[in-house]
Design an enzyme around this catalytic site. Structure first.
Site, PDB file in Angstrom:
ATOM      1  N   ASN A 133     -15.780   6.269  -5.447  1.00 43.45           N
ATOM      2  CA  ASN A 133     -16.067   5.127  -5.992  1.00 43.45           C
ATOM      3  C   ASN A 133     -16.630   4.125  -5.916  1.00 43.45           C
ATOM      4  O   ASN A 133     -17.502   3.867  -6.077  1.00 43.45           O
ATOM      5  CB  ASN A 133     -14.669   5.183  -6.603  1.00 43.45           C
ATOM      6  N   LYS A 187       0.934  -1.122   0.251  1.00 46.94           N
ATOM      7  CA  LYS A 187      -0.036   0.197  -0.495  1.00 46.94           C
ATOM      8  C   LYS A 187       0.797   1.421  -0.305  1.00 46.94           C
ATOM      9  O   LYS A 187       2.319   0.918   0.290  1.00 46.94           O
ATOM     10  CB  LYS A 187      -0.751   0.035   0.874  1.00 46.94           C
TER      11      LYS A 187
END
Ligand code: GLU
Length: 475
Positions: A238, A111
């Site tokens: 999203n 990440k």
């Protein structure tokens, strides 16, 4: 206060995941040291770099964490937020490892994060920061099709992925596989159709699968199926937006939507696309004509409903509000939205929690499809679409002759259709989410594991152990 708790009395985010991991470890019999290796973050790259913004030089803090190298490349999004810190990025990288293992995506978890607020920075400056961050990653060999492949996350999207790809390509010109250095790109830049809505659609498939299990639905006093189920969604980014749209289309009733500035509520259901249009035009979901405002957005989580979908940030359900949550099912579309204390409270109340490491894995699943597409340099369906259509046409002719009946033009269109890229991506995603759900559920039953989260961790850790064993690291 235990050694894992910070001053505010809550656990660090990474400790939360360790707690979940330890619960699962009770069902796994390998040496403790080996489990520690799986749990630990393999590499943490913390960087500071200068960027000229206006007349000033700003020092930007950023991270890339590779949690596990048991499979390569590493894979995980990049988030832009003022809340970015090392603990958060390490945790999210770990979640990626477990997530990928569950859905059979052959990557280690990683990440990245940049500590900026993209809403207050111009697009030119976001571009400058993104490009500089990418070159820092290249310098340290932290990005590449076979090394570590970023993707969108909170505060980033197709635009940032395009800049990352372009920066990578300009510094590695001639690399024929350069497109595969990042996923979540626009389709015109090597992206795959269906990536944008993939996480939300995966959330929908996962919850739909659960709602079809009679035994599980009856255990919380609900009927089988999604139609008519009352749903609350927190976060219209999203993931939340697409999940809300798919639930709405399938006949579920979206009774509340929550955003940063407040929430809106209508017991009879909200029209998701109308709400989104209202949000676009007004910059806020509040004052939507067909709904009541709820000023304190956190209160929306506590409303009466069947399914609650937190689709924003971590730790939104904690020990102080868990007792007031009335949902019978919680689907973790966000990463880590429930703290371990809240998890225990909700578990005792009998709430079914569908955990993040399974439920929001749709994004990385379709990222995997994009990566494969980039490495094979061909669009899905390009080779077989016409062939299938020709074979289907032959079949139709035979059927019409044998049955002595003409098939209608509408039916013909449906039967003749060969698979397009979007059809293949969606069917791959649907199959992945259905299989993942049943593997976790079967394991939960066979080992008598107390909840879905622990079962998901057991499934995931077992798969990681298996790959380490095959690598010869764990004799
Ligand atoms: N950021 C997404 C996640 O947390 C997607 C990661 C990816 O596609 O690599 O799962």
């Amino acid at each position: 206060m235990s050694k894992n708790q910070n001053k505010t009395g809550s656990y660090s985010f990474f400790n939360c995941i360790e707690k979940n991991f330890d619960k699962a470890a009770r069902f796994i019999s390998i040496k403790k040291g080996l489990l520690e290796q799986i749990k630990a973050c393999n590499s943490v790259y913390r960087m500071h770099f200068p960027v000229k913004i206006g007349k000033e030089i700003k020092v930007i803090e950023a991270y890339r964490v590779q949690h596990s190298h048991h499979k390569l490349p590493c894979k995980g999004g990049i988030r832009y937020s003022m809340k970015v810190n090392q603990d958060e990025i390490m945790t999210l990288a770990a979640l990626m490892t477990y997530k990928c293992a569950i859905v059979d995506v052959p990557f280690g978890g990683s990440k990245g994060g940049i500590k900026i607020d993209p809403q207050t920075i111009s697009s030119e400056n976001i571009e400058k920061i993104t490009r500089r961050y990418t070159s820092e990653l290249i310098k340290k060999n932290f990005i590449g099709p076979g090394i570590d492949v970023p993707a969108p996350d909170y505060g980033t999207g197709e635009r940032e992925m395009s800049w990352i790809f372009d920066t990578f390509l300009s510094l590695r010109s001639g690399d024929v596989d350069a497109l595969a250095c990042v996923t979540g790109k626009p389709v015109s830049q090597g992206g795959v159709r269906g990536r944008k809505e993939a996480t939300g659609l995966g959330v929908f498939y996962g919850i739909r699968e659960l709602c079809h299990v009679k035994e599980d639905m009856y255990s919380v006093g609900l009927d089988v199926g999604l139609v008519g189920k009352k749903i609350i969604i927190q976060g219209l980014g999203n993931v939340g937006y697409h999940a809300a749209s798919f639930f709405h289309e399938s006949g579920a009733i979206i009774i509340a939507l929550a955003e940063r500035e407040g929430a809106i509520y209508n017991e009879k259901g909200l029209n998701v696309s109308k709400v989104f249009l209202h949000l676009k035009n007004n910059g806020s979901i509040l004052n939507f004509p067909e709904a009541k405002n709820i000023e304190n957005t956190e209160k929306a989580l506590e409303l009466e409903c069947d399914i609650l979908i937190p689709a924003a940030l971590e730790n939104v359900i904690h020990k102080n509000n868990a007792n007031r949550i009335k949902a019978k099912i919680i689907g973790e579309a966000a990463n880590g939205p429930i703290t371990p204390e809240a998890d225990e409270i909700l578990d005792k109340k009998g709430v079914i929690i569908v955990p993040d490491i399974y439920l929001n894995a749709g994004g990385v699943t379709v990222s995997y499809f994009e990566w494969l597409k980039n490495l094979s340099h061909v669009r899905y369906g390009r080779m077989e679409k016409k062939f299938r259509e020709n074979v289907n046409a032959e079949f139709l002719k035979v059927i019409e002759t044998v049955c002595k009946k003409k098939i209608s033009i509408e039916e013909k269109k449906m039967i003749l259709r060969g698979p397009r890229e979007i059809d293949l991506v969606r069917s791959g995603l649907e199959d992945t989410m259905i299989n993942g759900f049943h593997k976790i559920r079967d394991l939960k039953k066979s080992l008598k594991i107390e909840n879905i989260r622990t079962a998901a961790f057991v499934l995931s850790i077992n798969k990681i152990i298996d790959s380490y064993e095959k690598l010869g690291i764990f004799p």
